[in-house]
Design a protein around this motif. Sequence first.
Motif, PDB file in Angstrom:
ATOM      1  N   ASP A  83       0.731  -1.021  -0.051  1.00  0.00           N
ATOM      2  CA  ASP A  83       0.000  -0.081  -0.002  1.00  0.00           C
ATOM      3  C   ASP A  83       0.960   1.090   0.156  1.00  0.00           C
ATOM      4  OD1 ASP A  83      -2.656  -1.206   0.100  1.00  0.00           O
ATOM      5  OD2 ASP A  83      -2.063  -1.725   2.329  1.00  0.00           O
ATOM      6  N   ALA A  84       1.975   1.209  -0.125  1.00  0.00           N
ATOM      7  CA  ALA A  84       3.001   2.104   0.207  1.00  0.00           C
ATOM      8  C   ALA A  84       2.691   3.162  -1.001  1.00  0.00           C
ATOM      9  CB  ALA A  84       4.438   1.834   0.226  1.00  0.00           C
ATOM     10  N   PRO A  85       2.704   3.232  -2.303  1.00  0.00           N
ATOM     11  CA  PRO A  85       2.409   4.138  -3.280  1.00  0.00           C
ATOM     12  C   PRO A  85       1.087   4.990  -3.073  1.00  0.00           C
ATOM     13  CG  PRO A  85       3.174   1.857  -4.384  1.00  0.00           C
ATOM     14  CD  PRO A  85       2.853   1.662  -2.862  1.00  0.00           C
ATOM     15  N   ALA A  86       0.124   4.222  -2.601  1.00  0.00           N
ATOM     16  CA  ALA A  86      -0.875   5.014  -2.128  1.00  0.00           C
ATOM     17  C   ALA A  86      -0.734   5.886  -0.825  1.00  0.00           C
ATOM     18  CB  ALA A  86      -2.318   3.976  -2.022  1.00  0.00           C
ATOM     19  N   VAL A  87      -0.323   5.289   0.095  1.00  0.00           N
ATOM     20  CA  VAL A  87      -0.165   6.076   1.607  1.00  0.00           C
ATOM     21  C   VAL A  87       0.804   7.111   1.417  1.00  0.00           C
ATOM     22  CG1 VAL A  87       0.447   5.636   3.925  1.00  0.00           C
ATOM     23  CG2 VAL A  87      -1.056   3.717   2.960  1.00  0.00           C
ATOM     24  N   LEU A  88       1.860   6.890   0.777  1.00  0.00           N
ATOM     25  CA  LEU A  88       3.069   7.896   0.533  1.00  0.00           C
ATOM     26  C   LEU A  88       2.772   8.691  -0.544  1.00  0.00           C
ATOM     27  CD1 LEU A  88       6.016   5.614   1.436  1.00  0.00           C
ATOM     28  CD2 LEU A  88       4.604   6.965   2.982  1.00  0.00           C
ATOM     29  N   SER A  89       1.802   8.516  -1.504  1.00  0.00           N
ATOM     30  CA  SER A  89       1.698   9.328  -2.616  1.00  0.00           C
ATOM     31  C   SER A  89       3.044   9.361  -3.559  1.00  0.00           C
ATOM     32  CB  SER A  89       1.386  10.758  -2.340  1.00  0.00           C
ATOM     33  OG  SER A  89       0.180  10.929  -1.775  1.00  0.00           O
ATOM     34  N   TRP A  90       3.276   8.147  -3.581  1.00  0.00           N
ATOM     35  CA  TRP A  90       4.837   8.100  -4.189  1.00  0.00           C
ATOM     36  C   TRP A  90       4.709   6.683  -5.336  1.00  0.00           C
ATOM     37  CZ3 TRP A  90       9.918   8.120  -1.056  1.00  0.00           C
ATOM     38  CH2 TRP A  90      10.835   8.672  -1.962  1.00  0.00           C
ATOM     39  N   PRO A  91       4.427   7.097  -6.751  1.00  0.00           N
ATOM     40  CA  PRO A  91       4.282   6.164  -7.587  1.00  0.00           C
ATOM     41  C   PRO A  91       5.732   5.685  -8.087  1.00  0.00           C
ATOM     42  CG  PRO A  91       3.955   8.380  -8.713  1.00  0.00           C
ATOM     43  CD  PRO A  91       4.263   8.352  -7.166  1.00  0.00           C
ATOM     44  N   VAL A  92       5.570   4.360  -8.580  1.00  0.00           N
ATOM     45  CA  VAL A  92       6.696   3.892  -9.433  1.00  0.00           C
ATOM     46  C   VAL A  92       6.832   4.555 -10.881  1.00  0.00           C
ATOM     47  CG1 VAL A  92       7.658   1.793 -10.495  1.00  0.00           C
ATOM     48  CG2 VAL A  92       6.353   1.664  -8.128  1.00  0.00           C
ATOM     49  N   MET A  93       8.094   4.900 -11.135  1.00  0.00           N
ATOM     50  CA  MET A  93       8.195   5.620 -12.314  1.00  0.00           C
ATOM     51  C   MET A  93       8.933   4.490 -13.443  1.00  0.00           C
ATOM     52  SD  MET A  93      11.250   8.155 -13.546  1.00  0.00           S
ATOM     53  CE  MET A  93      12.534   7.121 -12.828  1.00  0.00           C
ATOM     54  N   GLN A  94       9.293   3.320 -13.024  1.00  0.00           N
ATOM     55  CA  GLN A  94       9.648   2.271 -13.878  1.00  0.00           C
ATOM     56  C   GLN A  94       9.775   0.962 -13.326  1.00  0.00           C
ATOM     57  OE1 GLN A  94      14.107   3.157 -15.081  1.00  0.00           O
ATOM     58  NE2 GLN A  94      13.945   1.204 -16.359  1.00  0.00           N
ATOM     59  N   GLY A  95       9.183  -0.021 -14.002  1.00  0.00           N
ATOM     60  CA  GLY A  95       9.032  -1.316 -13.340  1.00  0.00           C
ATOM     61  C   GLY A  95       7.689  -1.557 -12.347  1.00  0.00           C
ATOM     62  N   ALA A  96       7.819  -2.023 -11.254  1.00  0.00           N
ATOM     63  CA  ALA A  96       6.770  -2.407 -10.527  1.00  0.00           C
ATOM     64  C   ALA A  96       6.867  -2.355  -9.155  1.00  0.00           C
ATOM     65  CB  ALA A  96       6.129  -3.760 -10.836  1.00  0.00           C
ATOM     66  N   PHE A  97       5.862  -2.102  -8.153  1.00  0.00           N
ATOM     67  CA  PHE A  97       6.222  -1.980  -6.634  1.00  0.00           C
ATOM     68  C   PHE A  97       5.913  -3.636  -6.152  1.00  0.00           C
ATOM     69  CE2 PHE A  97       5.636  -0.868  -2.329  1.00  0.00           C
ATOM     70  CZ  PHE A  97       6.551   0.207  -2.085  1.00  0.00           C
ATOM     71  N   PHE A  98       6.517  -3.848  -5.211  1.00  0.00           N
ATOM     72  CA  PHE A  98       5.964  -5.338  -4.556  1.00  0.00           C
ATOM     73  C   PHE A  98       4.843  -5.404  -4.240  1.00  0.00           C
ATOM     74  CE2 PHE A  98       8.826  -2.855  -1.770  1.00  0.00           C
ATOM     75  CZ  PHE A  98       7.998  -2.735  -0.674  1.00  0.00           C
ATOM     76  N   SER A  99       4.280  -6.858  -4.137  1.00  0.00           N
ATOM     77  CA  SER A  99       2.807  -7.161  -4.080  1.00  0.00           C
ATOM     78  C   SER A  99       2.878  -7.531  -2.552  1.00  0.00           C
ATOM     79  CB  SER A  99       2.500  -8.017  -5.208  1.00  0.00           C
ATOM     80  OG  SER A  99       3.153  -9.216  -4.673  1.00  0.00           O
ATOM     81  N   ALA A 100       1.535  -7.845  -2.353  1.00  0.00           N
ATOM     82  CA  ALA A 100       1.259  -8.278  -0.835  1.00  0.00           C
ATOM     83  C   ALA A 100       1.624  -9.727  -0.847  1.00  0.00           C
ATOM     84  CB  ALA A 100      -0.220  -8.187  -0.774  1.00  0.00           C
ATOM     85  N   ALA A 101       1.772 -10.591  -2.209  1.00  0.00           N
ATOM     86  CA  ALA A 101       2.016 -11.852  -1.936  1.00  0.00           C
ATOM     87  C   ALA A 101       3.591 -11.841  -1.671  1.00  0.00           C
ATOM     88  CB  ALA A 101       1.961 -12.612  -3.523  1.00  0.00           C
ATOM     89  N   ASP A 102       4.486 -10.930  -2.246  1.00  0.00           N
ATOM     90  CA  ASP A 102       6.079 -10.715  -2.102  1.00  0.00           C
ATOM     91  C   ASP A 102       6.116 -10.582  -0.525  1.00  0.00           C
ATOM     92  OD1 ASP A 102       6.496 -11.136  -4.676  1.00  0.00           O
ATOM     93  OD2 ASP A 102       6.395  -8.918  -5.127  1.00  0.00           O
TER      94      ASP A 102
END
Length: 687
Positions: free
Chosen positions: A416-435
């Motif tokens: 949930d960090a990208p949403a909570v921190l208002s910080w999107p990923v510019m390249q690639g992907a963010f890790f998931s809950a499964a990770d």
Amino acid sequence: MVRPLGGANAAPGRLGNPVGGPPLLELQAVRRRYGGGETPAVEVLRGVSLRIARGEFVAIVGASGSGKSTLMNILGCLDRPSEGCYRFAGHEIGTLDADALAWLRREAFGFVFQQYHLIATLDVLHNVEVPAVYAGYPEAARHERARALLARLGLEDRLGHRPQQLSGGQQQRVSIARALMNGGRIILADEPTGALDSRSGSEVMALLRELSAAGHTVILITHDRQIASQAARVIEISDGVVISDSARADAPTLPSVHDDASGSDTLDAQAKPDPADDDFAAELARGVARRISPLTELREALHMAGRVLLANRFRTVLTLLGIIIGVASVIVMLAVGNGTRAEVMAQISTFGAKRLYVLPGAEDRGSPGGTLSEADVAAVATVPNVAIAMPFYAGHATLRVGHVDTDTAIWAVTADAPAVLSWPVMQGAFFSAADDDRLATVAVLGTHIAAKLFGRVDPLGQYVLIDDVPFQVIGILASKGATSGQANDDDVIMVPARTGSRRLFGKADLSWISVLIRSVERADETVAEIGAVLERVHHRRDFRVYNQAAAVEAEGAAQRTLTMTLGLIAAISLVVGGIGVMNIMLVTVKERTREIGIRMACGARQRDVLRQFLTEAILLSAAGGLAGIAAGLLTGGALLLLDVNLIFSVRAILAAFTCALATGLVFGYMPARQAARLDPIAALAGP
């Protein structure tokens, strides 16, 4: 042949001299003293009594200092007696106020001065029109009458000339035309031939004689007995006392200035009728209350202001410069402040204006410390206004890629960090809950740390050693840049929360809980509810809740205050510009003192003079304000080219212009009031 104007041949009024009726002008035991107090009192008139009938041609003769000019000033309502009684057509004049006297001068008197007293900035046509302006005559009617009068006097080819472009005789004829503009019941001529050669003097005397024959009451002030002898009645004054008063039935009839071989040309403009006895008070009240139409007043003010500004170009530019700098400074300063505030607020909002933080440890340092766990995260998530509650582990670690290593911040967070921190990923992907569930060793890098470790090599798919544990790079965060004077926010690496807790930090205690709320308006209420929930779980208040939304609001308020401070600092230059306006208006009043006296002699009321000079000050400020707006926008455009963040505000521009007008009004009032309160006699004798 000189032809009369429409309305000029009206029948004489009932205030003539019927048998037993009052004379037109009557003085009884009039005295006039000057000085007193700290200066010695000087008595100029000592009990003068005389009567002047309508249509008389009277010469008042006497040596210099005998009091004849003072007597003329009292007769013309430019001055008041210290003692005694002065009646106009049987009406006591001593009880009239300044505006009523101005009306009487405008309606009944026409002045012809030795020094002509023409307004230097006006051409011949507009000089003649001055009395009609204050009488409120329409512009077309004024032009028609003034042209006709000037044509009668042989000046039809001099309408656009300034006084300094005319000979003395021509200037005196212009002053006679001005005296006749409103009808000129009574012509007061003060040494009208004193500054003229003999030929011009003879022409002026011929004009005065013809005016008398046409029904005007002519009062001639002179020290020349030969000139005085041409009048039908000669009053001699010496040391403020009338010593002789003789009427001459055989006074010579002088030829007209326009006589040709046939002698057919005459100046036949008859005097405007006097108000009837029973109408005098009503006509006086109407005349005093009469106002010039706003359009006429604005036009006259614009014309006069333009002439004054052009006559003193350099000084005007310097005065305008103060207003221009002031208005431009306010516009640019507020634009810079608004731009800076927007930029700061945008940077702060990247941390989330809708974010709260729950931190371990009581607010009171003397209280026992506490810890936060993932169970507390679940409890916080039950609060209604909470959208996301995220565990947060923070620390530092040494990163190594090949031969490059660096120490940086490491955050262990959930998906949930990208949403909570208002910080999107510019390249690639963010890790998931499964990770996070499977303790995956994956990482997302900030742009700064990625550049440090990998240079120009693409980091995606590469491995980073975090305290000798290999993590695969799966994403690069968007750049935030350095903010709030702290370390570069892009110098960070993020890993799954549980991976960080177990494999890097070796602890279950959270650094804090990041909370994303749904409604900022309910932020304070949500803080209280989170506190109540955790207090039930902990049985004590060993934590504290930090309201990021309140901090953002406080920062916004601070930025607004800073912007207003910048605007107020810039407004100081507006005040300085206003002082400049006041200074130039004070100088203008002093330089135009004689002009003010001329306007008062032509019937200008105090409020007319006040309005004229106040309008000039406001117009001067308005011109500076408009130029200041242009200068401010041009300066702002130049700053935008230099990548300075500016936000122009229409409200700020209007406010700056309004302040410029208000500055002109406030600082122009005192000089305008000073001009309006000048004594007509003192003003006519001014510089």
